[in-house]
Design an enzyme around this catalytic site. Structure first.
Site, PDB file in Angstrom:
ATOM      1  CB  SER A  33      16.211  12.646  46.131  1.00  0.00           C
ATOM      2  OG  SER A  33      17.226  12.119  46.959  1.00  0.00           O
ATOM      3  N   GLY A  34      14.924  11.164  48.803  1.00  0.00           N
ATOM      4  CA  GLY A  34      14.746  11.183  50.253  1.00  0.00           C
ATOM      5  C   GLY A  34      15.657  12.144  50.988  1.00  0.00           C
ATOM      6  CG  HIS A  35      20.023  12.593  50.092  1.00  0.00           C
ATOM      7  ND1 HIS A  35      21.039  13.515  50.036  1.00  0.00           N
ATOM      8  CD2 HIS A  35      19.885  12.120  48.841  1.00  0.00           C
ATOM      9  CE1 HIS A  35      21.505  13.581  48.794  1.00  0.00           C
ATOM     10  NE2 HIS A  35      20.813  12.748  48.046  1.00  0.00           N
TER      11      HIS A  35
ATOM     12  CB  CYS B 227      38.614  23.017  42.861  1.00  0.00           C
ATOM     13  SG  CYS B 227      40.110  23.711  42.166  1.00  0.00           S
TER      14      CYS B 227
ATOM     15  N   GLY C  51      17.298  10.210  43.593  1.00  0.00           N
ATOM     16  CA  GLY C  51      16.944  11.116  42.506  1.00  0.00           C
ATOM     17  C   GLY C  51      17.653  10.758  41.207  1.00  0.00           C
ATOM     18  CB  THR C  52      21.116   9.626  40.512  1.00  0.00           C
ATOM     19  OG1 THR C  52      21.715  10.744  41.153  1.00  0.00           O
ATOM     20  CG2 THR C  52      21.944   9.224  39.297  1.00  0.00           C
TER      21      THR C  52
ATOM     22  CG  ASN D 299      21.141  21.264  41.372  1.00  0.00           C
ATOM     23  OD1 ASN D 299      20.569  21.358  40.282  1.00  0.00           O
ATOM     24  ND2 ASN D 299      22.413  20.907  41.464  1.00  0.00           N
TER      25      ASN D 299
HETATM   26  C1  LIG Z   1      20.513  15.783  44.628  1.00  0.00           C
HETATM   27  C2  LIG Z   1      19.858  15.927  43.291  1.00  0.00           C
HETATM   28  C3  LIG Z   1      19.708  14.832  42.424  1.00  0.00           C
HETATM   29  C4  LIG Z   1      20.270  13.480  42.763  1.00  0.00           C
HETATM   30  O1  LIG Z   1      19.561  12.857  43.792  1.00  0.00           O
HETATM   31  P1  LIG Z   1      20.296  11.632  44.594  1.00  0.00           P
HETATM   32  O2  LIG Z   1      19.206  11.106  45.473  1.00  0.00           O
HETATM   33  O3  LIG Z   1      21.418  12.252  45.358  1.00  0.00           O
HETATM   34  O4  LIG Z   1      20.728  10.650  43.568  1.00  0.00           O
HETATM   35  C5  LIG Z   1      19.070  15.022  41.228  1.00  0.00           C
HETATM   36  N1  LIG Z   1      18.587  16.227  40.878  1.00  0.00           N
HETATM   37  C6  LIG Z   1      18.699  17.304  41.669  1.00  0.00           C
HETATM   38  C7  LIG Z   1      18.129  18.604  41.234  1.00  0.00           C
HETATM   39  C8  LIG Z   1      19.343  17.194  42.896  1.00  0.00           C
HETATM   40  O5  LIG Z   1      19.469  18.278  43.669  1.00  0.00           O
END
Ligand SMILES: *Cc1c(COP(=O)(O)O)cnc(C)c1O
Length: 389
Positions: free
Chosen positions: A199-201, A325, A71-72, A151
């Protein structure tokens, strides 16, 4: 003691069927998709099947899907790729104050490179007012990027109305839909979305793989130079096992979406009602109904999120917080600040995000331990007024 994983917004467990689909591509199916011999052609075909599976989940065409490392990278490619391609046309970008850091920090980097960025505010529920987008648009605006569903607090934005406004003004609309994909139905055609990150995970697929949907005909520049993979928008040998896993995860998400969403919504509401009715001085962060099926986010007055997370961990519960933190800086989460929480209240925040493997017994367990944990922490806290201790 029970082990309850309630941090699905941070990452999810790989679905057994996803793992099964990936294994051959980590073992004997070793070909490079660019190679001409049969194992290469087989890998290429597997990548194309996955592309169609991801496209089907959001009603895109397969050739509109660009695989990335997650996603990043998809967010970076969307913002920087469009800004680079259109910098002669205009240098103004509109986004919001509640974006993921992958969008927020990319926008800040573009500001350092001479672009002007408007960060739209949100209301106390975390909603963006479409009228404010209309007012922020200028002849210089080239792109709008708004998170589909947040998120941290789970609020689902009025993406249809926002994207329609962008379209009316001929401005490209990107959405970070990493949390929304697989949880709520998304149709990029119906919603007028030009670019979408996933994003996959976050959808029971593997880590380190994601995709950017890029509407046909879009002018966008790659972040890296190299081979001609992914229509030259993302050079580098394809992560074949990851792509296959993401494809399978997308297919499962499409088929199971109505059932998953109904299951999570029911558990979420049971959890929210249970917490609000059994603990005093607590507030729900995010919109009550326009929220992700699996998201619950609370602020408990007089306590620190970190202590809460540690106590929950000792009780076998994995959760997260927007306190300082855990946000990795001195300030609490920018999202909790944007919805107007005081530092004190933001520090006492707790995010519980449910997933497909959670059940009512998990929620009952949380409801059986959380009031005592909160009570104990409040009794020790110097922030607690004497009459509440
Ligand atoms: C987790 C997340 C990302 C980043 O995705 P990655 O695959 O971990 O790089 C970007 N945007 C949102 C809203 C997310 O929850």
């Amino acid at each position: 003691m029970r082990n309850v994983y309630l941090d699905h917004a941070a990452t999810t467990a790989v679905h057994p069927k996803v793992l099964e689909s990936m294994l051959p591509y980590l073992q004997d199916k070793l070909g490079n998709p660019s190679s001409i011999y049969s194992s290469g052609r087989e890998a290429k075909a597997a990548v194309e099947t996955a592309r169609a599976q991801v496209a089907a989940l959001i009603n895109a065409q397969p050739d509109e899907i660009i695989f990335t490392s997650g996603g990043t990278e998809a967010d970076n490619l969307a913002l920087t790729g469009v800004a680079t391609a259109l910098s002669q046309q205009g240098r103004h970008i509109i986004t919001s104050r509640i974006e993921h850091h992958a969008v927020l920090h990319t926008a800040e980097e573009l500001e350092r490179k001479g672009f002007q960025v408007t960060y739209l505010p949100v209301d106390p529920d975390g909603l963006i007012n479409p009228d404010l987008l209309e007012q922020a648009l200028t002849p210089e605006t080239i792109m709008v990027s708004i998170i589909f569903a947040n998120n941290e607090i789970g609020t689902i934005e009025p993406i249809d109305r926002l994207a329609k406004i962008a379209k009316k003004h001929g401005v490209i609309f990107h959405t970070d839909a990493v949390q929304a994909v697989g949880n709520i139905p998304i149709d990029v055609e119906e919603l007028n979305i030009d670019l979408l990150s996933l994003s996959g995970h976050k959808i029971y697929g593997p880590k380190g793989i994601g995709a950017l949907y890029v509407r046909r005909g879009m002018n966008i520049k790659p972040l890296m130079q190299g081979g001609s993979q992914e229509r030259k928008l993302r050079p580098g040998t394809e992560n074949v096992p990851g792509i296959v896993g993401l494809g399978k995860a997308a297919e499962l998400a499409r088929i199971e979406l109505p059932a998953r969403s109904a299951h999570l919504t029911e558990l979420r509401d049971y959890l929210i009602d249970g917490v609000l009715s059994s603990i005093a001085h607590v507030r729900l962060n995010g919109h009550r109904t326009l929220r992700l099926p699996g998201n619950a986010n609370f602020s408990f007055e007089f306590i620190e999120g970190e202590s809460l997370l540690l106590s929950l961990d000792m009780a076998g519960i994995a959760a997260s917080s927007g306190s300082a933190c855990t946000s990795g800086s001195l300030d609490p989460s920018h999202v909790l600040m944007a919805i107007g929480l005081s530092h004190e209240v933001a520090h006492g925040s707790l995010r519980l995000t449910l997933g497909r493997e959670n059940n009512k017994e998990d929620v009952d367990y949380v409801l059986s331990v959380l009031p005592d944990i909160v009570g104990r922490l409040r009794a020790m806290s110097p922030l607690t007024p004497a009459k509440e201790a």
